[in-house]
Scaffold this motif. Structure first.
Motif, PDB file in Angstrom:
ATOM      1  N   GLU A   3       8.480  20.500  49.560  1.00 20.21           N
ATOM      2  CA  GLU A   3       7.742  21.589  50.210  1.00 20.21           C
ATOM      3  C   GLU A   3       8.595  22.854  50.148  1.00 20.21           C
ATOM      4  N   GLU A   4       9.221  23.278  51.244  1.00 14.71           N
ATOM      5  CA  GLU A   4      10.149  24.414  51.145  1.00 14.71           C
ATOM      6  C   GLU A   4      11.429  24.170  51.946  1.00 14.71           C
ATOM      7  N   TRP A   5      11.770  22.889  52.124  1.00 15.58           N
ATOM      8  CA  TRP A   5      12.970  22.534  52.877  1.00 15.58           C
ATOM      9  C   TRP A   5      13.997  21.903  51.934  1.00 15.58           C
ATOM     10  N   ILE A   6      15.254  21.972  52.292  1.00  6.94           N
ATOM     11  CA  ILE A   6      16.308  21.219  51.600  1.00  6.94           C
ATOM     12  C   ILE A   6      17.272  20.674  52.654  1.00  6.94           C
ATOM     13  N   SER A   7      18.030  19.659  52.273  1.00  7.28           N
ATOM     14  CA  SER A   7      18.980  19.061  53.212  1.00  7.28           C
ATOM     15  C   SER A   7      20.228  19.933  53.299  1.00  7.28           C
ATOM     16  N   ASP A   8      21.010  19.706  54.330  1.00  4.34           N
ATOM     17  CA  ASP A   8      22.239  20.481  54.525  1.00  4.34           C
ATOM     18  C   ASP A   8      23.256  20.211  53.426  1.00  4.34           C
ATOM     19  N   LYS A   9      23.275  18.992  52.911  1.00  9.47           N
ATOM     20  CA  LYS A   9      24.210  18.682  51.823  1.00  9.47           C
ATOM     21  C   LYS A   9      23.843  19.462  50.564  1.00  9.47           C
ATOM     22  N   THR A  10      22.561  19.533  50.279  1.00 15.06           N
ATOM     23  CA  THR A  10      22.097  20.309  49.139  1.00 15.06           C
ATOM     24  C   THR A  10      22.486  21.771  49.283  1.00 15.06           C
ATOM     25  N   ARG A  11      22.308  22.303  50.469  1.00 18.26           N
ATOM     26  CA  ARG A  11      22.508  23.738  50.716  1.00 18.26           C
ATOM     27  C   ARG A  11      23.975  24.135  50.747  1.00 18.26           C
ATOM     28  N   GLN A  12      24.811  23.344  51.427  1.00 16.93           N
ATOM     29  CA  GLN A  12      26.159  23.794  51.742  1.00 16.93           C
ATOM     30  C   GLN A  12      27.254  23.073  50.962  1.00 16.93           C
ATOM     31  N   VAL A  13      26.882  22.449  49.853  1.00 20.77           N
ATOM     32  CA  VAL A  13      27.899  21.806  49.020  1.00 20.77           C
ATOM     33  C   VAL A  13      28.551  22.818  48.087  1.00 20.77           C
TER      34      VAL A  13
END
Length: 693
Positions: free
Chosen positions: A261-271
């Protein structure tokens, strides 16, 4: 359908639409702060006010339904005005209210350049205010290592509160106080506990919540933006990689209705910082027990000397979790030309064989198909940690209409109610035999969905567990002409692609466990397999991106490119073919993995027949045509695969299903190199210890 006039334009819309939706269909732009298409309606900000003919005052278009509009005195359709003087004055008044307490710090605000308040103040506001009172001051809050607060800017739109409560299912944020004293905060200022908490910074329209790791590092106009896909898990979320020069600065979500949809996990975002830390930027060669920098020629010569002096039956190849299809294809061809059958990509030891059919190792129901299920059984999986966006989809289905979710394995908090059935195979056997109370729930369901996780398949009896699960799915009618209700959930981005290529042991070949055993092989090619411990004795050629476990064990290190530094094909857990795009270049002497293997093949005397990525892909698509269908899921015959799996049989062990992911933030070399992920891990484990006490 209901007729409506919007600024003189007649539109037909469903009666349950809101005025905001009707106005957008008519092409009118409606400003908003609190409204979001994927969240419940709050009606807090009033920025979406429009004039409705016959109404005593402007109405909030986000909360006013079309069916509530009254026709004119002579039966004329209701008329909405979005550009009238009344509407303009109402919006100016709302904007004036919103800016009463908002600090005038736009030049130094981290949200500058992508701030909804800034944009809408320019479009709908005025250049003066009638308020001279002092602005309120709000103390900053600690809500975790990923999101920084600047609560003086908060306009109480409550998007963050609604997202965490409704989508993430972890209601960490809420409001305290009333009126001027109202504040958004976490409970006793604890860190947020959701794996999706970074999305609140995307949702915040005013810069009250911003990404903490990237604070004040860049402005949005400095960045080049590249569409790509995520490889931190097997979901394949759509992402946008923003780079400044050759350095990746941030990763954000892209809209993809079929996956994330338009969400991502924190690992995806902040790696992101893990892409820079502990990188391998030159070849290394082990001499006298120590690794030293070497040239490509030296590294290739050392490998060639070992390979040419070894029996092909004592040469093997492993593939890790982050490898693209192109390099796996090249490595398989190289190993085939060398003459070895010792190849394996099932790093976790999953007992899956491609000969059972593609449906035996994919999530055939697809991620959007989860919304059609009316009963779900999870076997040996915790989707909240293994596939956070898939777990969001299950929660979304539960919010649409409560459904029964049964769990066999770890009894974890999945963010939605579930029935804990048992810890291991005894419960699975009871369900398959129809002797468990939950069996009736599954049998009565029209679209039951059975999801088997990698923790259930990576055991010694993994094939028997898969067979028992398939027998259960067959018995409850999970597979019909219009429903595929048997699914396998992977945790690694590279797994399905490697299985599609048949990167499993050939006749007489060793699997992962056999290859890493002491004295099993003389030479091992390790393509990014960092989750296994290779015993002493073998000469190990490690090809990867980070100085992780695989590099520590290597005799020769060949530096490769990370997923943001190459164009590579991946196949997600559904079997959907996807492709990354290059957002930057590998550091130093590092090269794309397929190019390294092509150059190495020359030195080994088994030259691969392609000199460019295009030529490699032509060969790949000729051998595996379905991989040419980007963003498509190839239909598979699940009924036939289910018959094959059910016929495997085998004896089941008695031990409980363990977790496939022990630490959500530390699942691969990039994440383990990230300081941000390390801090998140320590906070998460601190929360667990605190809860246990």
């Amino acid at each position: 359908m209901t007729k409506l006039l919007v600024d003189g334009i007649e539109v037909d819309v469903p009666a349950d639409y809101t005025l905001l939706q009707a106005c957008e269909i008519a092409g009118a732009e409606i400003p908003r702060f609190c409204f979001h298409e994927r969240l419940s309606i709050a009606g807090n900000c009033r920025m979406c006010l429009v004039e409705l003919k016959g109404a005593p005052k402007p109405v909030a278009s986000c909360a006013y339904a079309v069916k509530d509009c009254r026709p004119g005195p002579n039966g004329e359709p209701p008329e909405v005005l979005t550009r009238s003087g009344t509407t303009k004055k109402a919006r100016e008044g709302v904007m004036e209210f919103l800016l009463i307490n908002h600090p005038l710090d736009c030049p130094i605000c981290d949200q500058g350049g992508h701030c909804d308040l800034q944009d809408q103040a320019m479009a709908y506001g005025v250049d003066s205010t009638r308020y001279q009172e002092n602005k309120r001051a709000v103390e900053e809050k600690y809500i975790g290592p990923l999101v920084r607060t600047a609560m003086n800017r908060c306009i109480h739109c409550t998007r963050c509160v609604r997202f965490l409560a409704e989508v993430a299912g972890v209601p960490d944020l809420g409001a305290i106080g009333r009126g001027e004293d109202m504040e958004i905060t976490s409970y006793l200022e604890n860190a947020m506990g959701s794996e999706l908490q970074g999305n609140v910074a995307d949702l915040c329209p005013v810069g009250a919540l911003v990404p903490k790791p990237q604070s004040y590092d860049f402005r949005p106009w400095e960045l080049s933006k590249t569409d790509s896909i995520d490889v931190m898990d097997a979901v394949g979320s759509a992402i946008r990689v923003d780079a400044r020069g050759r350095e990746v600065m941030q990763i954000g979500p892209r809209v993809n209705e079929d996956i994330n949809e338009e969400w991502i996990s924190d690992k995806t975002r902040q790696v992101v910082d893990g892409l820079r830390m502990q990188r391998l930027d030159r070849p290394f060669l082990r001499e006298n027990g120590r690794l030293r920098p070497a040239s490509w020629g030296e590294a290739f010569s050392a490998i060639a000397a070992k390979v040419k002096g070894a029996d092909p039956k004592r040469i093997g190849a492993l593939v890790g979790d982050l490898a693209g299809v192109e390099e796996i294809f090249a490595l398989k061809q190289l190993m085939s030309s060398v003459g070895t059958a010792n190849i394996d990509a099932r790093q976790a030891g999953e007992k899956i064989d491609p000969v059972w059919g593609r449906a035996a190792y994919t999530l055939s129901a697809t991620i959007p198909g989860i919304e059609q299920a009316d009963a779900i059984l999870l076997i040996g999986t915790n989707p909240r940690l293994e596939a956070s966006l898939l777990n969001v989809r299950i929660r979304k289905r539960w919010r649409m209409a409560p459904l029964a979710v049964g769990v066999i394995g770890e009894d974890a908090d999945l963010t939605y109610p579930h029935v804990y059935l048992g810890a291991g195979t005894d419960t699975l056997s009871e369900l398959a035999a129809g002797k468990h109370s939950f069996s009736e729930v599954l049998s009565k369901a029209e679209r039951p969905l059975v999801i088997v996780g990698s923790a259930a398949l990576s055991r010694a009896d993994g094939a028997a567990v898969l067979s028992a699960a398939a027998s259960l799915a067959k018995g409850i009618g999970a597979v019909t002409t219009d429903w595929n209700g048997f699914a396998v959930l992977h945790t690694a981005a590279a797994r399905v692609g490697a299985l599609d290529l048949g990167f499993v042991p050939g006749e007489g070949g060793l699997d992962v466990a056999g290859m890493i055993a002491p004295g099993a092989l003389d030479v091992i090619f390790n393509l990014g397999a960092d989750e296994v411990e290779i015993a002493a004795g073998a000469f190990v050629v490690y090809q990867g991106t980070h100085g992780d476990r695989g590099a520590m064990r290597a005799d020769v290190i060949l530096p490769g490119a990370a997923y943001t530094e190459k164009s590579a094909t991946f196949v997600n857990t559904e079997g959907r073919v996807q492709m990354t795009n290059r957002a930057g270049f590998p550091p130093g002497d590092a090269r794309e993995d397929w190019a390294i293997l092509r150059a190495l093949s020359d030195v080994l005397g088994h030259r691969l027949p392609y000199d460019s990525l295009g030529a490699l892909r032509r060969a790949l698509y000729a051998a595996h045509p379905h991989l040419a269908g980007i963003d498509a899921v190839k239909p598979s015959d699940l009924a036939a695969s289910l018959e094959t799996l059910a016929g495997l049989g085998g004896s089941l062990g008695r031990e409980a299903f363990g977790p496939a992911v022990a630490d959500f933030y530390m699942t691969n070399p990039i994440a383990r190199a990230s300081r941000v992920m390390a801090e998140c891990s320590s906070v998460a484990h601190g929360r667990v210890l605190q809860a246990a006490e």
